[in-house]
Design a protein around this motif. Structure first.
Motif, short mmCIF file in Angstrom:
data_model
loop_
_atom_site.label_atom_id
_atom_site.label_comp_id
_atom_site.label_asym_id
_atom_site.label_seq_id
_atom_site.Cartn_x
_atom_site.Cartn_y
_atom_site.Cartn_z
N LEU A 10 1.15 14.34 7.60
CA LEU A 10 1.82 13.73 8.75
C LEU A 10 1.15 12.41 9.15
O LEU A 10 1.83 11.44 9.49
N ILE A 11 -0.18 12.37 9.10
CA ILE A 11 -0.90 11.15 9.48
C ILE A 11 -0.60 10.03 8.49
O ILE A 11 -0.28 8.90 8.88
N VAL A 12 -0.70 10.32 7.19
CA VAL A 12 -0.47 9.28 6.17
C VAL A 12 0.99 8.83 6.21
O VAL A 12 1.28 7.63 6.10
N ARG A 13 1.91 9.77 6.38
CA ARG A 13 3.33 9.42 6.42
C ARG A 13 3.63 8.49 7.61
O ARG A 13 4.38 7.51 7.49
N ARG A 14 3.01 8.78 8.75
CA ARG A 14 3.23 7.96 9.93
C ARG A 14 2.57 6.59 9.80
O ARG A 14 3.14 5.57 10.19
N GLU A 15 1.37 6.57 9.23
CA GLU A 15 0.63 5.31 9.14
C GLU A 15 1.23 4.36 8.11
O GLU A 15 1.17 3.14 8.28
N TRP A 20 5.37 9.49 -0.72
CA TRP A 20 4.59 9.81 -1.92
C TRP A 20 3.09 9.85 -1.61
O TRP A 20 2.39 10.78 -2.00
N GLY A 21 2.63 8.82 -0.93
CA GLY A 21 1.21 8.79 -0.58
C GLY A 21 0.82 9.92 0.33
O GLY A 21 -0.28 10.48 0.22
N ALA A 22 1.72 10.29 1.25
CA ALA A 22 1.45 11.39 2.17
C ALA A 22 1.31 12.71 1.42
O ALA A 22 0.43 13.53 1.71
N VAL A 23 2.19 12.93 0.43
CA VAL A 23 2.10 14.14 -0.39
C VAL A 23 0.80 14.15 -1.19
O VAL A 23 0.11 15.17 -1.26
N THR A 217 -7.48 8.38 3.60
CA THR A 217 -7.59 7.04 3.01
C THR A 217 -7.06 7.03 1.57
O THR A 217 -6.45 6.05 1.14
N PHE A 218 -7.26 8.13 0.86
CA PHE A 218 -6.73 8.22 -0.50
C PHE A 218 -5.20 8.20 -0.49
O PHE A 218 -4.57 7.52 -1.31
N GLY A 219 -4.60 8.93 0.45
CA GLY A 219 -3.15 8.95 0.54
C GLY A 219 -2.59 7.57 0.81
O GLY A 219 -1.55 7.19 0.26
N MET A 220 -3.29 6.80 1.64
CA MET A 220 -2.83 5.44 1.94
C MET A 220 -2.92 4.53 0.71
O MET A 220 -2.00 3.77 0.42
N ALA A 221 -4.04 4.63 -0.01
CA ALA A 221 -4.21 3.81 -1.21
C ALA A 221 -3.27 4.26 -2.32
O ALA A 221 -2.64 3.44 -3.01
N ALA A 222 -3.14 5.58 -2.49
CA ALA A 222 -2.26 6.11 -3.53
C ALA A 222 -0.81 5.76 -3.25
O ALA A 222 -0.01 5.59 -4.18
#
Length: 280
Positions: A10-15, A20-23, A217-222
């Motif tokens: 949820l955090i990565v998806r919102r940010e 894909w990165g959120a998953v 941070t990985f989800g954001m970069a990925a």
């Protein structure tokens, strides 16, 4: 543990707005050491991180009204009294809020501190000092450098951990992502883990919050990588290969270490039996 993974998603998806990165961030968390070991032990660590992750989700982002900040403060306060080293999530929420509305940040910090002191005082009063002894006096122990040197490497050298750290570092160097509050969260939780793991009785679970920050941070970069992959039509292949490779590598390493430990224990036991037999 699954709830923590959902909050990371949820955090990565919102940010980022990138599914894909959120998953990748949410599922990647489950492949990390020590998550896949300690997360299944039903210890207090997982509950602490679930509350902290919830506090992070509600306390960051846009449209931070009183209700969201109230929920965030409550979750973070519960996290603190579940395990007393859970302080970095609250620091990041206040830091994030300070850049947007200093008055709200000050009110939240003041309200949280007042509530924490009040609850602490009440618990000490009701327990006739027992709570203070169990949480402050009793855990005090000498800091052991040997514990840091023996317990720290695994958190940075297991296959999935190496892969995710590499993606995050590359993301910062290549400017895929900015070093913002989430990069600061990773840095602070890393330092906290290094400091607290030197206490006798500690274990790799003291790096669990760092793994939450790493996964975000990985989800954001990925997500940036996945955006490029999606254009080529092979996003699912990239994600599937990563998950299979990470889980397989971790299982192999864990089994080898377990077998080595059992063999070592067997040799020690055999040696003890031989020694007893000789004495007899």
């Amino acid at each position: 543990t699954a709830g923590i993974s959902c909050f990371i998603y949820l955090i990565v998806r919102r940010e980022t707005g990138n599914r894909w990165g959120a998953v990748m961030g949410g599922v990647g968390y489950l492949t990390l050491y020590p998550v896949y070991i300690w997360g299944s032990l039903h210890r207090v660590d997982s509950l602490t991180l679930l509350l902290a992750a919830g506090g992070l989700y509600f306390g960051t982002g846009d449209n931070l009204g009183r209700r969201r900040l109230g929920v965030s403060s409550l979750l973070l306060l519960m996290s603190l009294f579940t395990k007393q080293n859970s302080v970095m999530a609250f620091a990041i929420v206040v830091f994030s809020l300070w850049g947007r509305d200093k008055k709200k940040a000050a009110l939240m910090a003041g309200g949280y501190s007042l509530a924490a002191i009040s609850v602490l005082g009440l618990l000490i009063l009701l327990s006739h000092g027992g709570y203070y002894y169990c949480t402050v006096t009793s855990p005090v122990a000498p800091f052991e450098l040997d514990r840091i040197l023996s317990l720290t490497p695994a958190a940075f050298t297991r296959p999935a951990n190496v892969f995710m750290f590499s993606v995050v570092i590359t993301g910062y160097v290549a400017s895929w992502i900015r070093f913002d509050r989430w990069g600061l969260y990773l840095l602070l939780t890393m330092l906290l883990g290094l400091f607290t793991i030197g206490k006798p009785g500690s274990g790799a679970n003291y790096f669990l919050e760092m793994m939450v920050a790493l996964s975000i941070t990985f989800g954001m970069a990925a997500g940036r990588v996945m955006e490029n992959a999606r254009e080529g039509g092979w996003a699912w292949i990239v994600m599937l290969v990563f998950l299979v490779a990470a889980m397989t590598a971790n299982n192999i390493v864990t089994k080898r270490k377990t077998i080595s430990a059992l063999e070592r224990r067997s040799e020690e036991h055999t040696s003890e039996l031989q020694s007893h037999s000789f004495i007899s």
